[in-house]
Scaffold this active site. Structure first.
Site, short mmCIF file in Angstrom:
data_model
loop_
_atom_site.label_atom_id
_atom_site.label_comp_id
_atom_site.label_asym_id
_atom_site.label_seq_id
_atom_site.Cartn_x
_atom_site.Cartn_y
_atom_site.Cartn_z
N LYS A 137 0.85 -1.20 0.00
CA LYS A 137 0.00 0.00 0.00
C LYS A 137 0.88 1.24 0.00
O LYS A 137 1.85 1.33 0.77
CB LYS A 137 -0.89 -0.03 1.24
CG LYS A 137 -1.91 1.09 1.34
CD LYS A 137 -2.79 0.89 2.57
CE LYS A 137 -3.87 1.93 2.72
NZ LYS A 137 -4.73 1.68 3.89
N SER B 292 -9.50 1.54 3.04
CA SER B 292 -8.71 2.35 2.13
C SER B 292 -7.67 1.57 1.34
O SER B 292 -7.07 2.08 0.40
CB SER B 292 -7.99 3.44 2.92
OG SER B 292 -7.10 2.87 3.87
N SER C 294 -9.72 -0.90 7.10
CA SER C 294 -9.17 -0.66 5.77
C SER C 294 -8.44 -1.85 5.15
O SER C 294 -8.12 -1.82 3.97
CB SER C 294 -8.23 0.55 5.80
OG SER C 294 -8.96 1.74 5.96
#
Length: 469
Positions: A80, A155, A179
């Site tokens: 990420k 996210s 997330s």
């Protein structure tokens, strides 16, 4: 498309170890998969082709000398883009950091590299990890691989999509209110949030330091355990890091006899879509077929605790971004600006009171879980939104509307999302398990047993091979 890209980390690692395929070949296959599917799903901000191939060549040379670092040797993994990568830009999904190139890796990334993982790219995310949709105004929206008109969750949406589509064997995500687990559920993969403090957050741009977690995103529970085994460990430079050794790798259970799962229906089924409820009911029946006992449990003070999470998160994130807002406020997306306005209304008294409510809730929940192996419920309770339908005023409530993940963050307990079926629209649904502190291994073990009775990786492979994304 080569089926090897949808093998488990364990099987792909054995193929490399036995020299059936080389790290270079596997990396090249993964890059080909990215070139084919990335234009559709937009899972990456940066594809690290040159860096990945250079590392693959190093690992292949080691392999030729019979040096194998472990099960991740030569395995392509996505990260990420909120975790630092040495020599590669780390944007946080923001225009503010679009040119920032860190000189060191985040701790979790460093450990994965040292274990032989090949970092294939930096995954797209909701700006600064502050949202449940991965609709990024700067780098474009990531698309759900099951329906490109819908969000993948967030996210860590790019991390989930890269894993689901064979563009990585796994990924590193972060989880402040869900997330990791929400996008895993919505993309048909596995997401694991470890107990707070088990994995260092150093080198990760913070959202909320008392709620942030770093964890693995994979296609199977076993793969999540393999990644977590490498990522975990005490870090004296992360004040939340715990010194205790937390077991992760496990022996598979033949069944779930003797396992007791607590279910608090007023929370877990509040706001649930009828079709999602059907899938979860079927998952509950399968757990019982395997021998698990699902028992009602009370969670007194849960609503106050979840409101406390909102206050804590928005207060802490404002304190992180306040210096940047003075200079770069115009570069933030509209939904983040709404969050900051919400946080600015929080007083120090509100924050302290919220932390006290949290502490009280944690203590009470541990009492309620006496004799319980884990809490069980849905990960997501709604279908993914259609892209473009979110308004800034929904920014804080989205995670609470879409799923039941925030509970594990206010508690700090280990939590797993594993795929458990599909809605009538052929969209995945996730089953969530929440264990007591430091029972990460047990949660993974239960999820593994369930998953092996209902294998969803074949569905992922069939979907991508059918070119329906």
């Amino acid at each position: 498309m080569n089926e090897l890209l949808f093998e488990t980390i364990e099987n792909a690692g054995n193929a490399i170890k036995n020299k059936q395929i080389s790290p270079i070949e596997l990396t090249q296959m993964t890059l080909t998969q990215i070139r084919e599917h990335e234009p559709t799903v937009n899972a990456f901000i940066t594809v690290m082709e040159e860096v990945a191939l250079a590392h693959a060549r190093q690992l292949e040379a080691e392999l030729m000398h019979n040096q194998v670092r472990g099960p991740l040797h030569g395995i392509p993994i996505a990260v990420k883009d909120i975790l630092q990568t040495a020599g590669v830009k780390t944007t946080g999904g923001s225009k503010i950091f679009e040119g920032w190139v860190p000189d060191e890796d985040a701790v979790a990334v460093q450990k994965l590299r040292e274990a032989g993982a090949i970092i294939i790219g930096k995954a797209n995310l909701h700006e600064f990890a502050m949202g449940a949709t991965t609709e990024n105004p700067h780098y474009g929206s990531t698309k759900n691989p099951w329906n490109e008109k819908r969000i993948p969750g967030g996210s860590s949406g790019g991390s989930a999509v890269a894993t689901a589509t064979g563009m990585a064997f796994g990924a590193v995500g972060t989880d402040t209110a869900g997330s990791i687990r929400l996008p895993a559920a919505m993309c048909g993969t596995v997401g694991f949030k470890p107990t707070y403090g088990v994995v260092s957050r150093r080198g990760c741009l913070p959202f909320s330091w008392s709620l942030d977690h770093v964890g693995p995103m994979t296609r199977t529970v076993r793969d999540a355990a393999i990644m977590l085994e490498v990522m975990k460990g005490y870090d004296q430079k992360d004040q939340a890091s715990v010194k205790r050794n937390v077991p992760v790798l496990y022996d598979s259970l033949p069944d779930l006899k003797g396992i007791k799962l607590g279910f608090y229906e007023p929370y877990m089924f509040a706001g649930i879509d009828a079709d999602v409820r059907r899938v979860i009911d079927e998952a509950f029946r399968q757990l019982e077929v395997l021998g698990a006992e699902i028992v009602p449990i009370d969670l007194p003070g849960i609503n106050e605790a979840l409101n406390a999470l909102k206050a804590i998160a928005q207060s802490e994130v404002l304190s992180v971004h306040e210096p940047l807002l003075k200079k770069f406020g115009h570069l933030y997306g509209d939904d983040l600006k709404y969050r900051f306005e919400f946080g600015s209304d929080m007083s120090a008294t509100d924050y302290i009171r919220s932390q006290r409510r949290r502490d009280q809730f944690v203590r009470e929940t541990i009492k309620q879980m006496n004799g319980i192996d884990a809490l069980v419920g849905p990960t997501n309770v709604q279908l993914p939104f259609e892209i473009g339908t979110m308004v800034p005023e929904m920014a804080i409530s989205n995670m609470f509307t879409l799923g039941k993940t925030p509970l594990a963050n206010i508690l700090g307990f280990p939590s797993l999302s594993v795929a458990c079926g599909f809605t009538l629209e052929n969209l995945p649904v996730g089953l969530q398990l929440i264990g007591k502190p430091f029972t990460d291994q047990r949660v993974l073990q239960i999820g593994d047993c369930y998953e092996k009775s209902m294998p969803w990786v074949k569905a992922l492979r069939k979907h991508v091979e059918g070119r329906t994304i």
